[in-house]
Motif scaffolding. Structure first.
Motif, PDB file in Angstrom:
ATOM      1  N   LYS A   1       5.048  12.409   8.107  1.00 12.27           N
ATOM      2  CA  LYS A   1       4.077  11.574   9.173  1.00 12.27           C
ATOM      3  C   LYS A   1       2.421  11.893   9.279  1.00 12.27           C
ATOM      4  N   THR A   2       2.498  13.313   8.190  1.00  9.62           N
ATOM      5  CA  THR A   2       0.869  12.926   7.859  1.00  9.62           C
ATOM      6  C   THR A   2       0.471  12.814   6.796  1.00  9.62           C
ATOM      7  N   LEU A   3       1.266  12.148   6.219  1.00  3.69           N
ATOM      8  CA  LEU A   3       0.655  11.707   4.700  1.00  3.69           C
ATOM      9  C   LEU A   3       0.440  10.128   5.434  1.00  3.69           C
ATOM     10  N   ARG A   4      -1.615   9.999   5.315  1.00  5.92           N
ATOM     11  CA  ARG A   4      -2.574   8.946   4.568  1.00  5.92           C
ATOM     12  C   ARG A   4      -2.534   7.987   3.788  1.00  5.92           C
ATOM     13  N   ILE A   5      -1.891   7.081   4.217  1.00  3.38           N
ATOM     14  CA  ILE A   5      -2.055   5.684   2.969  1.00  3.38           C
ATOM     15  C   ILE A   5      -3.542   4.753   3.365  1.00  3.38           C
ATOM     16  N   GLU A   6      -4.677   4.143   2.163  1.00  2.00           N
ATOM     17  CA  GLU A   6      -4.974   3.134   2.915  1.00  2.00           C
ATOM     18  C   GLU A   6      -5.358   2.629   1.756  1.00  2.00           C
ATOM     19  N   ILE A   7      -5.313   1.246   1.825  1.00  2.00           N
ATOM     20  CA  ILE A   7      -5.499   0.676   1.245  1.00  2.00           C
ATOM     21  C   ILE A   7      -6.834  -0.302   0.738  1.00  2.00           C
ATOM     22  N   GLU A   8      -7.080  -0.149  -0.409  1.00  2.00           N
ATOM     23  CA  GLU A   8      -8.119  -0.898  -1.066  1.00  2.00           C
ATOM     24  C   GLU A   8      -8.468  -2.480  -0.920  1.00  2.00           C
ATOM     25  N   GLU A   9      -9.891  -2.520  -1.015  1.00  2.00           N
ATOM     26  CA  GLU A   9     -10.254  -3.961  -0.402  1.00  2.00           C
ATOM     27  C   GLU A   9      -9.431  -4.627  -1.513  1.00  2.00           C
ATOM     28  N   SER A  10      -8.807  -4.607  -2.718  1.00  2.00           N
ATOM     29  CA  SER A  10      -8.014  -5.092  -3.423  1.00  2.00           C
ATOM     30  C   SER A  10      -5.981  -5.025  -3.225  1.00  2.00           C
ATOM     31  N   GLY A  11      -6.120  -4.782  -1.929  1.00  2.65           N
ATOM     32  CA  GLY A  11      -4.689  -4.533  -2.218  1.00  2.65           C
ATOM     33  C   GLY A  11      -3.930  -2.968  -2.049  1.00  2.65           C
ATOM     34  N   LYS A  12      -4.779  -2.549  -3.559  1.00  2.00           N
ATOM     35  CA  LYS A  12      -3.959  -1.482  -3.912  1.00  2.00           C
ATOM     36  C   LYS A  12      -3.924   0.160  -2.711  1.00  2.00           C
ATOM     37  N   PRO A  13      -2.355   0.444  -2.773  1.00  2.00           N
ATOM     38  CA  PRO A  13      -2.746   1.962  -1.483  1.00  2.00           C
ATOM     39  C   PRO A  13      -3.003   3.195  -2.322  1.00  2.00           C
ATOM     40  N   ARG A  14      -3.923   3.744  -1.916  1.00  2.00           N
ATOM     41  CA  ARG A  14      -4.035   5.028  -2.415  1.00  2.00           C
ATOM     42  C   ARG A  14      -3.985   6.490  -1.002  1.00  2.00           C
ATOM     43  N   LEU A  15      -3.640   7.691  -1.743  1.00  2.00           N
ATOM     44  CA  LEU A  15      -3.862   8.778  -0.706  1.00  2.00           C
ATOM     45  C   LEU A  15      -5.134   9.078  -0.992  1.00  2.00           C
TER      46      LEU A  15
END
Length: 187
Positions: free
Chosen positions: A12-26
């Motif tokens: 639950k502490t792992l943050r995942i962001e979505i780039e503008e292109s739709g690719k997820p990243r940490l």
């Protein structure tokens, strides 16, 4: 949960962001790249400890370019299309699937997915299982092959920015018992 276990944090502490292109990243672990793919009953999570990774898997024998005769010209480069059109129809389906998974892996690694036109990425013929792809945005290392799982056959491809030393395949249930060194992939 799998990625959290590998980086040593609570899920639950792992943050995942979505780039503008739709690719997820940490954002908290920029050196960790991951790519998720599914084909029929196979779901694969590929993880790299050295940056971006792209992975694709498709079940062999499901769908064919003959389902849409225009599809090869939308996906294959001119060089690939010339080679492809020289094949007999039964060979075309297998060849197209190999081209497709290779291109999708590279485009996922690039972070563009199908926002970039796949015919702009030229890959080697299907029999080539290790190759280096050069694009204006950089160089990609590509591995591909087939595997069987639960009496089904799959075509897969994985692309990275750094040449991999090995691919470590693990079933999810095995991850808690295995400490993977940095740079190994889990698929």
């Amino acid at each position: 949960m799998v990625i959290a276990q590998l980086v040593g944090c609570a899920p639950k502490t792992l943050r995942i962001e979505i780039e503008e292109s739709g690719k997820p990243r940490l954002p908290d672990y920029p050196e960790i790249g991951f790519s998720l793919s599914y084909g029929s009953e196979a779901v694969i999570l590929a993880i790299s400890g050295t940056g971006p990774i792209g992975f694709d898997v498709e079940q062999i024998g499901t769908g064919a370019p003959s389902d849409d005769p225009h599809l090869p010209s939308l996906v294959l480069s001119a060089t690939e299309l010339l080679w492809f059109e020289g094949l007999r129809a039964p060979e075309q389906a297998k060849a197209f699937l190999s081209y497709w998974v290779k291109k999708e892996a590279v485009l996922k690694c690039l972070g563009a997915g199908l926002l970039q036109r796949p015919e702009e990425v030229t890959v080697a013929p299907p029999s080539t299982t290790r190759e280096t792809i050069s694009l204006p945005t950089g160089r990609f290392f590509l591995r591909s092959g087939t595997c069987s799982w639960h009496e089904r056959n799959f075509q897969w491809a994985v692309a990275t920015l750094e040449e991999p030393h090995d691919i470590a395949w693990r079933h999810y249930g095995e991850l808690s018992e295995v400490a993977l060194p940095k740079g190994f992939w889990v698929a």
